[in-house]
Design an enzyme around this catalytic site. Sequence first.
Site, short mmCIF file in Angstrom:
data_model
loop_
_atom_site.label_atom_id
_atom_site.label_comp_id
_atom_site.label_asym_id
_atom_site.label_seq_id
_atom_site.Cartn_x
_atom_site.Cartn_y
_atom_site.Cartn_z
CD GLU A 213 -1.46 -2.35 1.98
OE1 GLU A 213 -0.24 -2.62 1.98
OE2 GLU A 213 -2.32 -3.07 2.50
N GLY A 268 6.64 -2.13 14.61
CA GLY A 268 5.87 -1.12 13.88
C GLY A 268 4.86 -0.40 14.76
NE ARG A 269 1.93 -5.21 17.84
CZ ARG A 269 2.57 -6.11 17.09
NH1 ARG A 269 2.82 -5.86 15.82
NH2 ARG A 269 2.98 -7.26 17.61
CD GLU A 354 0.00 -5.66 13.56
OE1 GLU A 354 0.89 -4.88 13.96
OE2 GLU A 354 -0.43 -5.63 12.41
CE LYS A 513 1.33 -7.58 5.45
NZ LYS A 513 2.59 -7.28 6.12
O1 F6P Z 1 0.93 -5.85 8.01
C1 F6P Z 1 1.12 -5.49 9.33
C2 F6P Z 1 2.30 -4.56 9.47
O2 F6P Z 1 3.47 -5.27 9.30
C3 F6P Z 1 2.27 -3.84 10.79
O3 F6P Z 1 2.79 -4.58 11.83
C4 F6P Z 1 3.04 -2.61 10.46
O4 F6P Z 1 2.84 -1.60 11.41
C5 F6P Z 1 2.47 -2.28 9.10
O5 F6P Z 1 2.27 -3.53 8.49
C6 F6P Z 1 3.32 -1.41 8.23
O6 F6P Z 1 4.56 -1.97 7.98
P1 F6P Z 1 5.75 -1.12 7.41
O7 F6P Z 1 6.07 -0.03 8.37
O8 F6P Z 1 6.90 -2.07 7.22
O9 F6P Z 1 5.31 -0.54 6.08
#
Ligand code: F6P
Length: 551
Positions: A213, A268-269, A354, A513
């Site tokens: 995305e 990430g979170r 998550e 995914k």
């Molecule tokens: O798909 C879940 C995830 O991996 C989350 O844990 C993460 O915050 C998000 O996608 C975005 O990931 P990235 O920062 O690698 O684009």
Amino acid sequence: MADDITRTPEWRALEAHSRELRALHMRDLFAEDHERFERFSIRFGEMLLDYSKNRVVPQTMALLRALARAAGVEQWTQRMFAGEIINTTEQRAVLHTALRDRDATAVRVQGVDVMPAVRDTLAGMRRFTDAVRGGAWLGASGRPVTSVVNIGIGGSDLGPAMVTDALVAEAASSLDVRFVSNVDGAHLATTLADLDPATTLFVIVSKTFTTQETLANAHSARTWLVQRLGQGTDVSRHFVAVTSETDRARAFGVDAANVFEFWDWVGGRYSLWSAVGLSVALAVGMDAFEALLDGGHAMDRHFLEADFECNMPVTLALLGVWYSNFLGADAHAVIPYDQRLRRLPAFLQQLDMESNGKRVDRDGRAVSCGTGPVVFGEPGTNAQHAFFQLLHQGTRLVPADLIGIAHTDFPLGDQHVMLVANFLAQGVALMRGKTIEEVTAELTRAGLGAEEVARLAPHRCYPGNHPTNAIVLRRLDPRNLGALIALYEHKVFVQGVIWGINSFDQWGVELGKQIAGTLLPAVAGEPTAVLSDGAVRGLLGQFRAWWSDQS
Ligand code: F6P
């Protein structure tokens, strides 16, 4: 530390205790104990947690604390803060706490002190945000930046977006900071519609720099810019990146000097404290961003140092375990009584679900108890006019956190007084309820006949006994917000330890995914693509029929 927490005497004691307590109503607990508020509240800094409106007595809390000890919460906490590899499925340390560590002590990951790199990044963020906010950073056409568009998803969006919204009162600068996450073109297109490309800066945020995305939106943003400013435009004046994969960001076209790094030991979170907070810092300035870190760090110290009896994250975590595992709750609502916190529930959904939406323990064995709840919420008072009906009269037990702010930054007539009255009222209504006798008396006083009273009364009474935590902040400022976020992070961590799961991986998001990747050629119309799922064939057939019919 227990192998299977449900087989410990501490767990069994709580099961027995829950049977004894099932018949108790909080109305009676309040009537019997006038000290309930003092007994069940914790103050820390400019934050108050009142957990008196929970189905607990002192013994409940003592048993829950014993459970936390049996699960090894103290030891796991030490291991996390010490940089041990506690995320074992990804072989990573978990050190978001180092990002906000203001003590200048070394924090080591596999022998290397990470603090110099953390401080360097903060210094780089300050230089950059000062330049942009001060008008010294110029776009390719020589004009200063007026708009920032953060492109990221999940942890690379929800945290910074939530904090930027929450700190709107600090955002005195003229920068307009927006967030785009969805691969749906509507998100980027509508966000860019009224922006001037010459004065727009994109911050591409992706830990992995592979997220479909984010890369799709980043490429479309670059096309938008070049189409409007002309081929040969120096796009590096309009794109900066935040990632732990710096080479990939450079390959996209971001100048090496404008790639802000974070590390694999930041999930990430949990990443808003890192350079992932760059858009926050652009919106509110680096001083405010560092105040946010200060607040997070203060909560870390509290979590590390306070006894379980007066430890806010531990207390919230234990109450959640009590409802999930002993009283049958599956959900948890978060209702901030402040419009600026409207994205907090979405942020907490990722943080909690998550992290703790797991079905096997750290060693891969099926867990023998329920784990993370379904988290949802909306700001009060809006939520009251939407889903509170179910909280008050539905058949499910849904514990809720009600978050109130004492001082508003937006005084408008007596609206803040109304907001606070509603915040207080919901806790009372959910706890007390209204008995059939009370409703009958009320309707009779209103002049209704006995038959009509009997017909309406069941619809108008409330069982009550619905638990709420009231969390009150003096003001929604960066420091207090930082403390609030860290409070929830540690709550989620403690629950994960009790359930024996790894709260720091997220394998559950991968399958979708993968399948999307395999379906892409067929959806894009590649003639050789094979679709093995009959329903997908049917659905895609309908899409194709409508795609070919342009009317
Ligand atoms: O798909 C879940 C995830 O991996 C989350 O844990 C993460 O915050 C998000 O996608 C975005 O990931 P990235 O920062 O690698 O684009």
